[in-house]
Design a protein around this motif. Structure first.
Motif, PDB file in Angstrom:
ATOM      1  N   GLN A  83      67.588  28.295  45.944  1.00 53.47           N
ATOM      2  CA  GLN A  83      67.374  29.425  45.055  1.00 53.47           C
ATOM      3  C   GLN A  83      66.050  30.112  45.374  1.00 53.47           C
ATOM      4  O   GLN A  83      65.054  29.464  45.680  1.00 53.47           O
ATOM      5  N   LYS A  84      66.069  31.439  45.303  1.00 55.21           N
ATOM      6  CA  LYS A  84      64.873  32.224  45.534  1.00 55.21           C
ATOM      7  C   LYS A  84      64.417  32.853  44.224  1.00 55.21           C
ATOM      8  O   LYS A  84      65.231  33.286  43.412  1.00 55.21           O
ATOM      9  N   LEU A  85      63.104  32.896  44.033  1.00 54.07           N
ATOM     10  CA  LEU A  85      62.520  33.519  42.845  1.00 54.07           C
ATOM     11  C   LEU A  85      61.835  34.813  43.238  1.00 54.07           C
ATOM     12  O   LEU A  85      61.198  34.887  44.297  1.00 54.07           O
ATOM     13  N   PHE A  86      61.962  35.839  42.393  1.00 50.65           N
ATOM     14  CA  PHE A  86      61.260  37.089  42.636  1.00 50.65           C
ATOM     15  C   PHE A  86      60.914  37.738  41.295  1.00 50.65           C
ATOM     16  O   PHE A  86      61.509  37.427  40.264  1.00 50.65           O
ATOM     17  N   ASP A  87      59.946  38.634  41.302  1.00 50.86           N
ATOM     18  CA  ASP A  87      59.477  39.282  40.075  1.00 50.86           C
ATOM     19  C   ASP A  87      60.580  40.136  39.459  1.00 50.86           C
ATOM     20  O   ASP A  87      61.288  40.868  40.168  1.00 50.86           O
ATOM     21  N   ARG A  88      60.686  40.080  38.142  1.00 50.81           N
ATOM     22  CA  ARG A  88      61.646  40.932  37.440  1.00 50.81           C
ATOM     23  C   ARG A  88      61.175  42.394  37.467  1.00 50.81           C
ATOM     24  O   ARG A  88      61.957  43.317  37.637  1.00 50.81           O
ATOM     25  N   PHE A  89      59.876  42.598  37.242  1.00 52.43           N
ATOM     26  CA  PHE A  89      59.321  43.953  37.144  1.00 52.43           C
ATOM     27  C   PHE A  89      58.585  44.291  38.437  1.00 52.43           C
ATOM     28  O   PHE A  89      57.619  43.614  38.811  1.00 52.43           O
ATOM     29  N   ARG A  90      59.032  45.374  39.113  1.00 51.50           N
ATOM     30  CA  ARG A  90      58.418  45.777  40.380  1.00 51.50           C
ATOM     31  C   ARG A  90      58.309  47.301  40.418  1.00 51.50           C
ATOM     32  O   ARG A  90      59.272  48.018  40.164  1.00 51.50           O
ATOM     33  N   GLY A  91      57.092  47.772  40.698  1.00 48.12           N
ATOM     34  CA  GLY A  91      56.881  49.210  40.843  1.00 48.12           C
ATOM     35  C   GLY A  91      57.119  49.971  39.545  1.00 48.12           C
ATOM     36  O   GLY A  91      57.693  51.068  39.574  1.00 48.12           O
ATOM     37  N   ARG A  92      56.658  49.415  38.422  1.00 47.91           N
ATOM     38  CA  ARG A  92      56.882  50.049  37.115  1.00 47.91           C
ATOM     39  C   ARG A  92      55.597  50.050  36.293  1.00 47.91           C
ATOM     40  O   ARG A  92      54.755  49.162  36.442  1.00 47.91           O
ATOM     41  N   VAL A  93      55.478  51.050  35.416  1.00 51.14           N
ATOM     42  CA  VAL A  93      54.413  50.992  34.415  1.00 51.14           C
ATOM     43  C   VAL A  93      54.888  50.058  33.307  1.00 51.14           C
ATOM     44  O   VAL A  93      56.072  50.034  32.946  1.00 51.14           O
ATOM     45  N   MET A  94      53.971  49.284  32.755  1.00 49.02           N
ATOM     46  CA  MET A  94      54.323  48.193  31.855  1.00 49.02           C
ATOM     47  C   MET A  94      53.863  48.481  30.416  1.00 49.02           C
ATOM     48  O   MET A  94      52.717  48.886  30.183  1.00 49.02           O
ATOM     49  N   PHE A  95      54.782  48.259  29.484  1.00 54.78           N
ATOM     50  CA  PHE A  95      54.505  48.411  28.057  1.00 54.78           C
ATOM     51  C   PHE A  95      54.667  47.038  27.389  1.00 54.78           C
ATOM     52  O   PHE A  95      55.794  46.635  27.061  1.00 54.78           O
ATOM     53  N   PRO A  96      53.584  46.287  27.200  1.00 55.98           N
ATOM     54  CA  PRO A  96      53.711  44.990  26.510  1.00 55.98           C
ATOM     55  C   PRO A  96      54.214  45.174  25.080  1.00 55.98           C
ATOM     56  O   PRO A  96      53.813  46.128  24.384  1.00 55.98           O
ATOM     57  N   ILE A  97      55.071  44.274  24.660  1.00 55.27           N
ATOM     58  CA  ILE A  97      55.616  44.290  23.297  1.00 55.27           C
ATOM     59  C   ILE A  97      54.955  43.158  22.527  1.00 55.27           C
ATOM     60  O   ILE A  97      54.996  42.000  22.947  1.00 55.27           O
ATOM     61  N   HIS A  98      54.324  43.486  21.400  1.00 58.77           N
ATOM     62  CA  HIS A  98      53.579  42.512  20.601  1.00 58.77           C
ATOM     63  C   HIS A  98      54.361  42.144  19.345  1.00 58.77           C
ATOM     64  O   HIS A  98      55.115  42.952  18.811  1.00 58.77           O
ATOM     65  N   ASN A  99      54.129  40.926  18.870  1.00 54.90           N
ATOM     66  CA  ASN A  99      54.660  40.579  17.559  1.00 54.90           C
ATOM     67  C   ASN A  99      53.673  41.038  16.487  1.00 54.90           C
ATOM     68  O   ASN A  99      52.652  41.652  16.786  1.00 54.90           O
ATOM     69  N   VAL A 100      53.961  40.722  15.221  1.00 53.94           N
ATOM     70  CA  VAL A 100      53.139  41.228  14.127  1.00 53.94           C
ATOM     71  C   VAL A 100      51.699  40.755  14.231  1.00 53.94           C
ATOM     72  O   VAL A 100      50.762  41.471  13.859  1.00 53.94           O
ATOM     73  N   SER A 101      51.486  39.557  14.738  1.00 55.91           N
ATOM     74  CA  SER A 101      50.131  39.016  14.826  1.00 55.91           C
ATOM     75  C   SER A 101      49.405  39.442  16.093  1.00 55.91           C
ATOM     76  O   SER A 101      48.247  39.087  16.291  1.00 55.91           O
ATOM     77  N   GLY A 102      50.067  40.211  16.975  1.00 47.58           N
ATOM     78  CA  GLY A 102      49.399  40.753  18.146  1.00 47.58           C
ATOM     79  C   GLY A 102      49.610  40.002  19.433  1.00 47.58           C
ATOM     80  O   GLY A 102      49.036  40.366  20.466  1.00 47.58           O
ATOM     81  N   ARG A 103      50.430  38.975  19.426  1.00 51.69           N
ATOM     82  CA  ARG A 103      50.668  38.214  20.656  1.00 51.69           C
ATOM     83  C   ARG A 103      51.768  38.897  21.465  1.00 51.69           C
ATOM     84  O   ARG A 103      52.773  39.375  20.920  1.00 51.69           O
ATOM     85  N   VAL A 104      51.584  38.931  22.781  1.00 54.10           N
ATOM     86  CA  VAL A 104      52.577  39.537  23.659  1.00 54.10           C
ATOM     87  C   VAL A 104      53.797  38.622  23.738  1.00 54.10           C
ATOM     88  O   VAL A 104      53.671  37.427  24.017  1.00 54.10           O
ATOM     89  N   ILE A 105      54.971  39.198  23.467  1.00 53.26           N
ATOM     90  CA  ILE A 105      56.198  38.394  23.470  1.00 53.26           C
ATOM     91  C   ILE A 105      57.206  38.883  24.513  1.00 53.26           C
ATOM     92  O   ILE A 105      58.180  38.185  24.802  1.00 53.26           O
ATOM     93  N   ALA A 106      56.994  40.098  25.049  1.00 52.22           N
ATOM     94  CA  ALA A 106      57.938  40.650  26.028  1.00 52.22           C
ATOM     95  C   ALA A 106      57.319  41.903  26.650  1.00 52.22           C
ATOM     96  O   ALA A 106      56.207  42.301  26.297  1.00 52.22           O
ATOM     97  N   PHE A 107      58.089  42.512  27.568  1.00 53.66           N
ATOM     98  CA  PHE A 107      57.625  43.735  28.219  1.00 53.66           C
ATOM     99  C   PHE A 107      58.756  44.749  28.308  1.00 53.66           C
ATOM    100  O   PHE A 107      59.925  44.393  28.491  1.00 53.66           O
ATOM    101  N   GLY A 108      58.378  46.021  28.184  1.00 52.08           N
ATOM    102  CA  GLY A 108      59.239  47.127  28.563  1.00 52.08           C
ATOM    103  C   GLY A 108      58.617  47.749  29.805  1.00 52.08           C
ATOM    104  O   GLY A 108      57.396  47.800  29.930  1.00 52.08           O
ATOM    105  N   ALA A 109      59.460  48.210  30.726  1.00 56.72           N
ATOM    106  CA  ALA A 109      58.928  48.724  31.991  1.00 56.72           C
ATOM    107  C   ALA A 109      59.688  49.972  32.405  1.00 56.72           C
ATOM    108  O   ALA A 109      60.917  50.016  32.333  1.00 56.72           O
ATOM    109  N   ARG A 110      58.948  50.995  32.844  1.00 54.53           N
ATOM    110  CA  ARG A 110      59.554  52.266  33.276  1.00 54.53           C
ATOM    111  C   ARG A 110      59.296  52.474  34.758  1.00 54.53           C
ATOM    112  O   ARG A 110      58.165  52.382  35.224  1.00 54.53           O
ATOM    113  N   ILE A 111      60.389  52.751  35.499  1.00 47.97           N
ATOM    114  CA  ILE A 111      60.239  53.026  36.932  1.00 47.97           C
ATOM    115  C   ILE A 111      59.783  54.474  37.098  1.00 47.97           C
ATOM    116  O   ILE A 111      60.147  55.355  36.304  1.00 47.97           O
TER     117      ILE A 111
END
Length: 683
Positions: A199-227
């Motif tokens: 199995q090969k591993l590679f980055d999910r997000f490549r060549g995109r601007v990144m929008f971190p998604i925070h929970n209510v307390s401010g911790r990063v829980i995910a990302f949105g990314a725009r190509i």
């Protein structure tokens, strides 16, 4: 890493329960306490109570209770150590952690590990945006084109991902992050090699601007990314997959940055995209969140309701999209929120419009073009219906259906009146249609209930047996449903525990008296009933040979005895610590948190209400509680002796006589206590 005990105590002393809870829900002062709708279960009438003097919270609806640390654990669904670190960061307390043993490292919470690796990814994307040539020329220039300033980029932790297959993976591996953990966090993707290779591993997000998604307390829980480059084989936006810490339907983009402003403005602006939120925030309109392009969910609605009951939805000018979205907004009304709608000129969205007209003109436009949901929906559907009578009848039915979902009867009445004028129909016609819909819903609910009951009865009743349940069967069914049976020889006091706890076991009558005894000890143990005699001393001396039959109360009684033997009297605070068994903490908070307070109006008009704080009342309560405990113990012993007498076959006459003598002894005790309590004595 382990947090030293002295640091834990500093964190506990610094954490203010009102400040901590207010970060997640909007509290309102009532008397000496604060109240809100509970964040742990769905409710429309506040039953969540916060006591600032005791630094505890208690929900009388679902039973959740604890201190500031426990609240963070419950609301964020995190471990004890992580909750302490959250509070330490909030109050600026430095933690010098101690090394963990290998066993403790192995047991480290995977959820916390996900937060750590996601935070690493956020920092990596930020550094890439601000310090790399590719990030500056592509990512940063894009944000500059959108008009985002440095403070705005920093406030939302915006970043950029290299246009490479494994830039993040390499950096994370060098830093010692587990590859499996990176995959679980949604940061990398695994793919089988060609011809069945490894199995090969590679980055999910490549060549995109990144929008971190925070929970209510401010911790990063995910990302949105725009190509940014034109590539028909790639989606324009790419989001993190669902993980243990990220559930898309339960998250609103920007809620961490917006929560204080939502509370202050008492309204939440709801948009669709990331850039809508960021542009409005930069323009000074900070009470704004986004559903991230998904249909609004019930969990997202309840998240908003923690901070305000007022929602204004900012829609793009696409009429077809608005009409489709309107169908999903009835559930917002059903949750008791006040919904308003603003639409923008065709081709405009909140982001483009605020950049075009500026912040002040945008705010003016919002004020002048905000319409309540019912009126807006009615206008739109009427325009589509035209003069067609059949379509107009459908419009009336759909609007009445929406109004019927509003839980507040006064609001429903107002909307029926204004909508009747808008539709040019009689108000009573709308009310009659609403009643018809309610009856129809009730009939459907009853039919479904009957079908389920019928299926259950067919599954549970063996062939040839009677379908008539016995008293024991009824009791068992009620216990499974979390309902206390009302037809017993002795009717117990009301049980305020959550249904999940009540269903575990039927409470015995004596458990209520044991609970009352512990309640008196926790709340008034150090009060003197007479000079030199505290309530704790009196109770423990009267019950010196008695063990309680309910495990948590017996343990608490034992703790009181151990402390008193060393010259100390425990107080409620001694039981509130999370380090104690959570069951003990829960019981202690329940027994020290009154559900109701005397109205300020009664105090103002000098209406006197006797309270337990008065020595005479307190002494009488303790005296009668001890009598009831001893009476029930005597009754239990009498029942045991009666059973032994029934099974007297094989016993000598002397043994039988001894049983009778012992029985009469406890009978006399029972009659004497009944006389002291003023209860009816049976012959």
């Amino acid at each position: 890493m382990r947090i030293p005990e002295e640091t834990v105590e500093r964190i506990r002393q610094a954490a203010d329960i009102i400040e901590v809870v207010n970060d997640f829900i909007s509290l309102k002062k009532r008397g000496s306490n604060w109240i809100a709708c509970c964040p742990f279960h769905n409710e429309k009438t506040p039953s969540f109570n916060v006591n600032p003097s005791r630094q505890i919270y208690k929900c009388f609806g679902c039973g959740k209770a604890g201190d500031a640390v426990k609240f963070v654990m419950d609301v964020e669904n995190i471990g004890y150590g992580e909750a302490l670190r959250y509070l330490a960061k909030k109050y600026g307390i430095e933690i010098e952690e101690q090394e963990q043993t290998p066993e403790e490292v192995i047991r480290q919470n995977e959820r916390e590990s996900l937060f750590i690796v996601l935070n690493f990814a956020k920092t990596f994307f930020q550094d890439t945006l601000l310090t790399s040539e590719e990030g500056q020329s592509i990512g940063l220039s894009y944000f500059r084109e959108r008009g985002f300033s440095n403070p705005t980029i920093e406030a939302f932790d915006l970043g950029y991902s290299f246009d490479q297959w494994d830039a993040l993976l390499k950096e994370a591996t060098q830093r010692g992050y587990n590859r499996e953990l990176l995959e679980k966090a949604g940061l990398v993707i695994s793919k089988e090699g060609t011809d069945g290779g490894a199995q090969k591993l590679f980055d999910r997000f490549r060549g995109r601007v990144m929008f971190p998604i925070h929970n209510v307390s401010g911790r990063v829980i995910a990302f949105g990314a725009r190509i940014l480059k034109a590539d028909k084989n790639q989606p324009k936006y790419l989001n993190s997959p669902e993980t243990e810490v990220y559930h898309k339907s339960q998250v609103l983009y920007g809620i961490f940055q917006a929560k204080q402003a939502i509370r202050q403005e008492n309204v939440c602006f709801l948009t669709e995209g990331y850039t809508d939120v960021i542009s409005l925030h930069q323009a000074g309109i900070k009470n704004v969140v986004a559903s991230s392009g998904t249909s609004l969910t019930i969990e997202q609605i309840r998240l908003i309701s923690r901070f305000t009951p007022n929602v204004t939805i900012l829609y793009d000018g696409d009429a077809a999209g608005i009409k489709a979205a309107l169908r999903g907004l009835d559930m917002v009304l059903e949750e008791g929120l006040n919904v308003s709608i603003v639409t923008f000129p065709n081709g405009e969205d909140p982001d483009s419009y605020v950049r075009q007209v500026g912040a002040e003109s945008f705010k003016t436009y919002i004020r002048e073009n905000t319409h309540d949901f019912i009126r807006f929906k009615t206008d739109m559907l009427l325009r589509d219906a035209g003069d067609n009578p059949f379509k107009r009848a459908e419009v009336i039915s759909e609007i009445v259906s929406s109004i019927t979902r509003i839980p507040d009867p006064l609001q429903r009445q107002v909307f029926f009146r204004t909508t009747a004028q808008q539709l040019h129909v009689d108000e009573q016609t709308l009310i009659s249609e609403s009643n018809r819909l309610v009856r129809k819903q009730q009939d459907q609910t009853q039919k479904e209930y009957d079908r389920q009951k019928d299926r259950q009865s067919r599954q549970q009743i063996p062939p040839g047996t009677s379908a008539e349940p016995s008293l024991d069967d009824i009791n068992a069914l009620l216990n499974e449903a979390g309902v206390e049976p009302s037809f017993r020889e002795e009717v117990p006091m009301p049980d305020q525990r959550p249904a999940a706890e009540r269903s575990k076991a039927v409470r015995t009558p004596i458990s209520y008296q044991e609970e009352e005894c512990i309640r008196l000890l926790i709340n008034h143990g150090n009060r003197e009933l007479e000079p030199g005699v505290t309530l704790c001393q009196y109770v423990l001396s009267e019950l010196h040979e008695v063990d309680f039959q309910t495990p948590p109360y017996d343990l608490m009684l034992t703790l009181f005895r151990e402390a008193y033997s060393q010259g100390n009297i425990l107080t409620a605070t001694d039981f509130f610590s999370v380090e104690r068994e959570s069951d003990i903490q829960h019981h202690a908070i329940t027994l020290t948190t009154p559900r109701y307070e005397i109205s300020e109006g009664w105090v103002k008009h000098e209406i006197y209400v006797p309270t337990e704080e008065e020595i005479g009342i307190l002494a009488d309560a303790a005296y009668r509680n001890i009598l009831r405990i001893k009476k029930m113990l005597a009754e239990q012993r009498m029942a045991s002796l009666q059973q032994q007498l029934r099974e007297s076959a094989g016993k000598t006459s002397e043994e039988t006589d001894q049983l009778l003598i012992e029985y009469m002894h406890f009978k006399r005790i029972d009659m004497e206590i009944s006389s002291l309590l003023g209860t009816v004595i049976s012959g």
